[in-house]
Motif scaffolding. Structure first.
Motif, PDB file in Angstrom:
ATOM      1  N   ALA A 118       1.156  -1.074   0.070  1.00  0.00           N
ATOM      2  CA  ALA A 118       0.025  -0.003   0.131  1.00  0.00           C
ATOM      3  C   ALA A 118       0.741   1.164   0.005  1.00  0.00           C
ATOM      4  O   ALA A 118       0.534   2.085  -0.593  1.00  0.00           O
ATOM      5  CB  ALA A 118      -0.912  -0.001   1.157  1.00  0.00           C
ATOM      6  N   MET A 119       1.950   1.034   0.715  1.00  0.00           N
ATOM      7  CA  MET A 119       2.809   2.597   0.863  1.00  0.00           C
ATOM      8  C   MET A 119       3.661   2.572  -0.562  1.00  0.00           C
ATOM      9  O   MET A 119       4.031   3.843  -0.785  1.00  0.00           O
ATOM     10  CB  MET A 119       3.691   2.104   1.867  1.00  0.00           C
ATOM     11  N   VAL A 120       3.851   1.438  -1.247  1.00  0.00           N
ATOM     12  CA  VAL A 120       4.528   2.002  -2.702  1.00  0.00           C
ATOM     13  C   VAL A 120       3.533   2.819  -3.514  1.00  0.00           C
ATOM     14  O   VAL A 120       4.084   3.832  -3.941  1.00  0.00           O
ATOM     15  CB  VAL A 120       4.872   0.424  -3.411  1.00  0.00           C
ATOM     16  N   PHE A 121       2.128   2.524  -3.429  1.00  0.00           N
ATOM     17  CA  PHE A 121       1.279   3.189  -4.163  1.00  0.00           C
ATOM     18  C   PHE A 121       1.095   4.804  -3.372  1.00  0.00           C
ATOM     19  O   PHE A 121       0.944   5.904  -4.277  1.00  0.00           O
ATOM     20  CB  PHE A 121       0.069   2.813  -4.269  1.00  0.00           C
ATOM     21  N   PHE A 122       1.144   4.716  -2.191  1.00  0.00           N
ATOM     22  CA  PHE A 122       1.020   5.929  -1.552  1.00  0.00           C
ATOM     23  C   PHE A 122       2.520   6.857  -1.704  1.00  0.00           C
ATOM     24  O   PHE A 122       2.316   8.106  -2.119  1.00  0.00           O
ATOM     25  CB  PHE A 122       1.357   5.684   0.335  1.00  0.00           C
ATOM     26  N   ASP A 123       3.587   6.297  -1.827  1.00  0.00           N
ATOM     27  CA  ASP A 123       4.764   7.073  -2.348  1.00  0.00           C
ATOM     28  C   ASP A 123       4.722   7.420  -3.617  1.00  0.00           C
ATOM     29  O   ASP A 123       5.189   8.580  -3.864  1.00  0.00           O
ATOM     30  CB  ASP A 123       5.953   6.159  -1.730  1.00  0.00           C
ATOM     31  N   ALA A 124       4.238   6.699  -4.620  1.00  0.00           N
ATOM     32  CA  ALA A 124       4.084   7.080  -5.884  1.00  0.00           C
ATOM     33  C   ALA A 124       3.316   8.296  -6.107  1.00  0.00           C
ATOM     34  O   ALA A 124       3.648   9.100  -6.775  1.00  0.00           O
ATOM     35  CB  ALA A 124       3.773   5.862  -6.764  1.00  0.00           C
ATOM     36  N   ALA A 125       2.323   8.251  -5.322  1.00  0.00           N
ATOM     37  CA  ALA A 125       1.330   9.505  -5.456  1.00  0.00           C
ATOM     38  C   ALA A 125       1.869  10.661  -4.830  1.00  0.00           C
ATOM     39  O   ALA A 125       1.842  11.828  -5.338  1.00  0.00           O
ATOM     40  CB  ALA A 125       0.027   9.163  -4.728  1.00  0.00           C
ATOM     41  N   GLY A 126       2.851  10.502  -3.814  1.00  0.00           N
ATOM     42  CA  GLY A 126       3.270  11.517  -3.151  1.00  0.00           C
ATOM     43  C   GLY A 126       4.680  12.153  -4.069  1.00  0.00           C
ATOM     44  O   GLY A 126       4.537  13.428  -4.007  1.00  0.00           O
ATOM     45  N   PHE A 127       4.986  11.304  -4.710  1.00  0.00           N
ATOM     46  CA  PHE A 127       6.113  11.768  -5.802  1.00  0.00           C
ATOM     47  C   PHE A 127       5.824  12.658  -6.743  1.00  0.00           C
ATOM     48  O   PHE A 127       6.305  13.754  -6.980  1.00  0.00           O
ATOM     49  CB  PHE A 127       6.759  10.654  -6.438  1.00  0.00           C
ATOM     50  N   GLY A 128       4.609  12.454  -7.190  1.00  0.00           N
ATOM     51  CA  GLY A 128       4.105  13.199  -8.335  1.00  0.00           C
ATOM     52  C   GLY A 128       3.170  14.456  -7.710  1.00  0.00           C
ATOM     53  O   GLY A 128       3.213  15.433  -8.216  1.00  0.00           O
ATOM     54  N   LEU A 129       2.778  14.260  -6.356  1.00  0.00           N
ATOM     55  CA  LEU A 129       2.118  15.601  -5.674  1.00  0.00           C
ATOM     56  C   LEU A 129       3.089  16.621  -5.355  1.00  0.00           C
ATOM     57  O   LEU A 129       2.676  17.879  -5.546  1.00  0.00           O
ATOM     58  CB  LEU A 129       1.270  14.952  -4.489  1.00  0.00           C
TER      59      LEU A 129
END
Length: 411
Positions: A118-129
């Motif tokens: 779950a945190m992989v997708f969390f971090d991926a979205a954070g990188f873009g945000l």
């Protein structure tokens, strides 16, 4: 620009997003002590403890490409909210099962994997945000400040985890970890995400993934720093996979006491030092020079970690190791943010992180497989060899030349 404007130009949305991510990292730092200790207490096996580290690291290797692509297609803030809630549920299931006397070793491994995924997708979205919330001219400052803010708080996480474990149990620490994920989701609900520019082409998963991979491969500096990051994370996987075992068996730390948390807190101190040093180093030296120096410092620190038996020396070695390792990591992240187009931020950063951090489960898996047959010191020595080979590769490659060009252009 005035000093006041410089301090406020990153914006309220950025500060709230950093606070949300910091809360999540704080809980994860607490669990950093609890997860391996649950397995070590349950099985008494160094190999199983190292395997847990591999399982927690594997999702980046398995889902990194996919996560980066979908994060650039989905709204990023809602993605972070949903994934933090998923991590909350997975982590909370462990203390819940323990208190109901139904917990198994397999449950711990599955929950750790789901939470990490779950945190992989969390971090991926954070990188873009992140790049959408701050002016591009302040991006390097934003990356450094985000890391520094998170590190200041996560430094206390392992120590608190050790205190909770000493006073109660590792399951209380995991319950706190679950609560921080829930708080993170609530905080993110208040972040205003800017409207993304409409795509000029229809989204296509594999094409989106390919665009991110091609950018990494086609940009010499990003490619080299990613390869160096892979070797860096292999050594890190060996170190973290055997940290509990080394602290207990070599340094004589009581696994039921709070002192174990101090060893993990040393990693937070090291990261904090790197966030303070990197902006200054970046103004004077190229990204290539910083990476090579960081690798050499790691090799020396791991050597001390292997040879010493006094806890104070061990903690100091961990501080230096993590400071050097984090400098290499943040150096690569900053470069990627600076040279990557906005529409590729999620894909490029998550894919590069997947490739760079993909060595961690490999390192932890190797540690688990080798610690029984060859022993603890020899297994840890493998990390020194990996870092030394990585430094030699970096020195002989074109890293210094291509990073000099970027350094000259940014001055």
């Amino acid at each position: 620009m005035s000093t006041t404007n410089a301090r406020t130009s990153l914006g309220a949305a950025f500060r709230l997003m950093v606070l949300a991510r910091t809360v999540a990292w704080f809980g994860t730092a607490v669990a950093l002590v609890a997860f391996p200790l649950v397995i070590y207490r349950t099985t008494g096996s160094a190999a199983a403890t190292a395997l847990l580290t591999a399982v927690e690291s594997a999702p980046y290797l398995l889902f990194g490409l996919f996560a980066g692509a979908v994060a650039d297609r989905w709204r990023r803030r809602p993605t972070m909210v949903v994934t933090s809630l998923a991590a909350c549920a997975a982590t909370a299931s462990i203390p819940a099962a323990h208190w109901m006397a139904t917990l198994s070793t397999a449950h711990v491994f599955v929950a750790a994997f789901v939470s990490a995924a779950a945190m992989v997708f969390f971090d991926a979205a954070g990188f873009g945000l992140l790049p959408s919330l701050v002016p591009r001219a302040r991006l390097a400052d934003a990356v450094g400040r985000q890391t520094a803010m998170a590190t200041v708080i996560t430094m206390a996480g392992p120590a608190l985890g050790g205190v909770l474990i000493a006073a109660s149990s590792p399951f209380a620490a995991l319950a706190l970890n679950a609560a921080t994920f829930a708080v993170t989701a609530i905080l993110l609900l208040w972040v205003r995400e800017p409207t993304s520019a409409p795509r000029t082409e229809q989204p296509h998963l594999w094409r989106d993934i390919g665009n991110g991979v091609r950018f990494i491969y086609g940009h010499p500096l990003v490619r080299l720093l990613t390869l160096i990051g892979t070797g860096n994370s292999v050594a890190g996987g060996i170190m973290t996979g055997l940290l509990v075992v080394t602290a207990v068996e070599r340094y004589g730390v009581d696994e039921d006491g709070g002192e174990l948390g101090l060893f993990f807190a040393a990693l937070g101190v090291g990261t904090l030092i790197s966030t303070a040093l990197l902006p200054r180093l970046s103004r004077k030296f190229t990204a290539g020079t910083i990476a090579i120096a960081g690798l050499l410092a790691q090799a020396g620190a791991i050597s001390v970690w292997i040879l010493a038996t006094v806890p104070v020396l061990g903690v100091c070695a961990l501080v230096v190791f993590q400071a050097a390792a984090s400098t290499v990591i943040i150096n690569g992240i900053t470069v990627r943010h600076l040279v990557t187009p906005d529409e590729l931020q999620g894909r490029v950063n998550t894919t590069a992180r997947m490739l760079a951090w993909g060595g961690q489960p490999i390192g932890a898996g190797l540690a688990g497989a080798l610690v029984g047959p060859i022993g603890l010191p020899a297994t840890l020595s493998l990390a020194v060899g990996v870092i030394a080979a990585n430094a030699l590769f970096a020195y002989l490659s074109s890293l210094r030349a291509v990073s000099s060009q970027l350094h000259s252009n940014s001055r």
